[in-house]
Design an enzyme around this catalytic site. Sequence first.
Site, mmCIF file in Angstrom:
data_model
loop_
_atom_site.group_PDB
_atom_site.id
_atom_site.type_symbol
_atom_site.label_atom_id
_atom_site.label_comp_id
_atom_site.label_asym_id
_atom_site.label_seq_id
_atom_site.Cartn_x
_atom_site.Cartn_y
_atom_site.Cartn_z
ATOM 1 N N ILE A 137 0.815 -1.208 0.000
ATOM 2 C CA ILE A 137 0.000 0.000 0.000
ATOM 3 C C ILE A 137 0.854 1.266 0.000
ATOM 4 C CG2 ILE A 137 -2.092 -0.987 0.997
ATOM 5 C CD1 ILE A 137 -1.159 -0.095 3.733
ATOM 6 N N GLY A 138 2.169 1.107 -0.018
ATOM 7 C CA GLY A 138 2.991 2.303 -0.076
ATOM 8 C C GLY A 138 4.462 1.942 -0.073
ATOM 9 N N GLY A 141 8.059 3.519 1.053
ATOM 10 C CA GLY A 141 8.657 4.616 1.806
ATOM 11 C C GLY A 141 10.159 4.623 1.649
ATOM 12 N N TYR A 190 12.531 3.638 3.628
ATOM 13 C CA TYR A 190 13.302 2.492 4.077
ATOM 14 C C TYR A 190 12.687 1.162 3.710
ATOM 15 C CZ TYR A 190 15.617 6.008 6.794
ATOM 16 O OH TYR A 190 16.299 7.118 7.161
ATOM 17 N N VAL A 245 5.288 -0.690 2.657
ATOM 18 C CA VAL A 245 4.267 -0.984 3.648
ATOM 19 C C VAL A 245 3.206 -1.874 3.017
ATOM 20 C CG1 VAL A 245 2.608 -0.009 5.252
ATOM 21 C CG2 VAL A 245 4.722 1.205 4.776
ATOM 22 N N LYS A 257 5.642 -2.971 7.922
ATOM 23 C CA LYS A 257 6.685 -2.195 7.249
ATOM 24 C C LYS A 257 7.834 -3.149 7.006
ATOM 25 C CE LYS A 257 9.055 1.617 8.898
ATOM 26 N NZ LYS A 257 8.951 2.973 9.373
ATOM 27 N N ASP A 315 10.662 13.827 13.451
ATOM 28 C CA ASP A 315 10.276 13.801 12.033
ATOM 29 C C ASP A 315 8.771 13.924 11.895
ATOM 30 O OD1 ASP A 315 10.438 13.701 9.317
ATOM 31 O OD2 ASP A 315 10.872 11.563 9.185
#
Length: 867
Positions: A575-576, A578, A580, A583, A597, A697
């Site tokens: 679903i994504g 990133g 690093y 996900v 993750k 962050d």
Amino acid sequence: MVMCSSVVLLMIVLALDAAIITSAVLHTPIEDEEAHALLSWKRSLSHFSNASDLHSWNNMSSPCIWGGTVCNEEGSITVINLPKQALKGDLMHFNFSAFPNLAVLTLSYNKLNGSIPSLIGNLSKLTVLDLSINGLVGSIPAEIGHLSKLTFLELSSNNLTGSIPKSLGRLINLRDLRLRDNILEGGIPSTLGKLENLLRLDLSGNFLSTDASNVTNSSIPSELSQLARLQLLDLSQNRLAGSLPSQLGQLQSLNILYLYSNHLIGRIPSSLGQLRNLTVMSLQNNLFDGEFPKELCELTLLQELRLSTNQLNGPLPPQISQLKSLLILDVSYNSLIGPIPLQLTSLIELTQLYLRYNRINSSIPNELGQMLQLEVFDLASNNLIGPIPSTLGSLTKLTHLFLQNNRINGSIPKDLWSLPNIEQIDLSQNRLVGKIPKDYCNMEINPPVINLTNNMLTGPFPSDPENSSPQLFREHLCLKVRNSPSSKIVHHKGSTKTVMLRGIIIGISLVAVCMVSVLFWALVFLFYKQRMSNKQIGAAARKHGNIFSIWNYDGVIAYEDIIDATENFDFKYCIGVGAYGSVYKALLPSGQVVALKKLHNWERENSTFDRSFANEVQVLTKIRHRNIVKLYGFCCHPRCSFLVYEYLEKGSLFEILRDEAEAEKLNWKKRVNIIKGISKALSYMHHHCSPPIVHRDISSNNILLDSKFEAHVSDFGTARLLQPNSSYRTVLAGTFGYIAPELAYTMVVTEKCDVYSFGVVALELVLGKHPADLLSLLSSSTYHNIKLKDVIDPRVPLLTDQQSAQSVASVVAIAITCIHSNPRSRPTMQHVFNELIVQGSKFSESFCQISLGQLSNLEITKNENKR
Ligand SMILES: *[C@@H]1O[C@H](CO)[C@@H](O)[C@H](O)[C@H]1NC(C)=O
Ligand SMILES: *[C@@H]1O[C@H](CO)[C@@H](O)[C@H](O)[C@H]1NC(C)=O
Ligand SMILES: *[C@@H]1O[C@H](CO)[C@@H](O)[C@H](O)[C@H]1NC(C)=O
Ligand SMILES: *[C@@H]1O[C@H](CO)[C@@H](O)[C@H](O)[C@H]1NC(C)=O
Ligand SMILES: *[C@@H]1O[C@H](CO)[C@@H](O)[C@H](O)[C@H]1NC(C)=O
Ligand SMILES: *[C@@H]1O[C@H](CO)[C@@H](O)[C@H](O)[C@H]1NC(C)=O
Ligand SMILES: *[C@@H]1O[C@H](CO)[C@@H](O)[C@H](O)[C@H]1NC(C)=O
Ligand SMILES: *[C@@H]1O[C@H](CO)[C@@H](O)[C@H](O)[C@H]1NC(C)=O
Ligand SMILES: *[C@@H]1O[C@H](CO)[C@@H](O)[C@H](O)[C@H]1NC(C)=O
Ligand SMILES: *[C@@H]1O[C@H](CO)[C@@H](O)[C@H](O)[C@H]1NC(C)=O
Ligand SMILES: *[C@@H]1O[C@H](CO)[C@@H](O)[C@H](O)[C@H]1NC(C)=O
């Protein structure tokens, strides 16, 4: 099996660490060529952020240990991953011929300009290409069609022009194609129908129309119906014309269909009723005519049906009762006739019903009082007759009731004034008679905005009711009523006490939960810490190091379940992607949905990633909070390392604000609530945890929303535990655009860095976009004169009710103090949180008059009064 004996594993890890340190410094010829190509591209860039991975790129070390790159065992680069680093430059200077093994190229969220060179077609091993959110121009090179291994192609949010190359039809491994928000024109190539593995096709927000070279009667090629695995089709906000091909009914896997804001004509094909897995259908803002197709009622999984602003006529079919999963039904701005079908009451999950601007001519059935989940009920501007049923008083979740501009008669039922969640009632322009019930004045806590003008009501009206604002109206009416002493006042005192008591109980339990979770994880944590300090010896270049694993946070989730649920991390569950890792979403056999993750499955990991993983575990195992994402467990293993979190349906705030449809749904109340949620989480981390935790962050990317739009702070990869009386010096971390300015020169981390980032996110929510332009104006005089109404997110209706207006204005006032350049002048998160929950009336002028200068002054005066 991954539940392993930790002590034995620790020994293996230490042995491996030692072996790796000795082997990491060797160079191979291929490394040198690739390093040369990357260094010369770096030199061509005119800018990159202070936090960029590019700072670690130099000719003294192997590119395999640089930030943002990953190598295979031969030392050849397989991944270049540089999102969000404020890179300025172009791709002309990138030597696409120098990377024979490159599989992943991610340069999203930068400021690259110029066009995409056709040499990109030489990256023959490429599987993931993400150049989204840059300033790229020119056309999409046809040579991208040579990248036969591509599974993910994402070029959204650039200024790409020309038409979509037909050659993309050759990318048969493609699972995800996203070209949204560009300036693409011409037709949708019918060759895209050959992409048999495609799961997601997003071409929205372009100027796509009909293929000039092959004029057919539809801009949507019927060949798309061959995409048998397609789950999401988004062609919205283009210039697609003609009718919808009925073959689209063959897209049996489709979950989401967005075709809104085009020029589509004709009937909505009844074949769409065959899309049995559909959960969202958005066809609004087109030119569809004919009756509401009753076949659509077979879509029993449908949750959102939007057909507004078309030319539909005839009645709503009685079969509508079959849409049992429906949450949102919007058929407003059509020409529907006939009565409100009683069958609507079978839609027991429905939360939003929009029938505004049709020609419905019945009375409002008493039975609608059974739709207990309703939050928005909009029947304005129809031909409704008869009275308002008192059963509407059972709709305890109702927030908005719009019945204005009908022919409703009778008196206003008393029950409407006891709706606990109501925010707005508009009954204006009807034929209501009788007195305004006094109960209205008892709605002290959250008085709704009501509009009763243009009726035949009697009561203590202001002298000029037609021209009175709802606020004046209320004041006038309720002053009269309150002058007589009544038992209600006693009642109010009682309720304040309850609220205070509840506050105290929550306070105590927060501290208790924090302590319990610290105890619970003490063993885990100590063990991990020991491992961490051992590890620092050889942090830079480790390989196969992560065998260490701790599992079973609650004994329910098992490693095998995760592998089964994601078919060994199949891309379709992704679903994504990133910085690093990726996900994934996994449905476990227990029925629980979790987010994973996963660290990239590359043979060699880089040290930044490793640190971030350890940090996240270390921090998240310490805390439990409603507004902080929950970590259920994690696994470190050479084959795969991943973290398991609670799954949050709505995804990140950043994504939502970027999505027109989602951003519209995010009304002011939700936005203010999100800001409160974030401040609550940060206040907890800074003031209720010992030692305090600084996130470092906070950005809209790291705020996730659940189905109720409640905020959850995530991504603790850079977080720090602050020891008392120490000032942490650190390398710069965080997301460009959210980093407190002092960090650039002092490198000292304090809670105030989070306060700054929080201020930026709060402004981002109010503006609907990153407040970069506003920040650059902060010290100038023009800034002071800017009216708040001119900068707030134009996608959400302007604030009409005083209460929301007050809360948005005070959010902005607080946010402005948070972004003060001097960290000492920023408030603490505790203070911010308190300010946000106690919202009195601070502004006397109407919302449209408030300027940013006023808001800044307001906070300054308040701070001075305190001193
Ligand atoms: C390495 O880079 C430095 C400065 O960036 C340069 O002066 C030096 O000549 C380079 N060395 C080699 C071997 O390219
Ligand atoms: C690009 O890289 C290839 C392979 O390393 C090399 O042969 C070629 O000269 C490079 N091109 C440029 C323009 O540097
Ligand atoms: C890219 O932007 C820079 C300024 O940041 C400008 O000098 C350059 O001409 C642009 N390049 C192209 C190809 O538009
Ligand atoms: C790049 O690919 C083209 C074909 O697309 C080929 O003709 C050319 O030789 C390749 N260039 C390099 C340097 O590999
Ligand atoms: C795209 O073009 C528009 C209009 O020419 C311009 O306003 C905008 O800044 C450009 N966007 C990017 C990312 O370059
Ligand atoms: C025109 O479009 C139709 C339907 O999309 C397709 O079957 C046909 O091959 C196309 N003709 C040309 C010349 O591209
Ligand atoms: C397109 O037009 C042809 C004849 O002009 C007609 O037979 C066909 O049904 C039309 N297709 C659609 C989808 O309307
Ligand atoms: C529809 O959804 C169900 C449940 O998610 C799934 O098992 C099924 O395969 C889907 N049907 C198609 C045709 O994709
Ligand atoms: C509603 O309108 C329809 C069509 O215009 C008409 O036949 C019907 O009698 C009307 N019903 C009422 C209650 O006015
Ligand atoms: C109240 O309703 C009337 C009539 O519908 C409308 O003209 C007026 O603008 C409304 N007032 C407010 C404050 O919404
Ligand atoms: C980056 O660092 C330079 C000095 O090293 C400084 O002048 C600049 O303001 C910093 N930029 C940001 C965005 O922090």
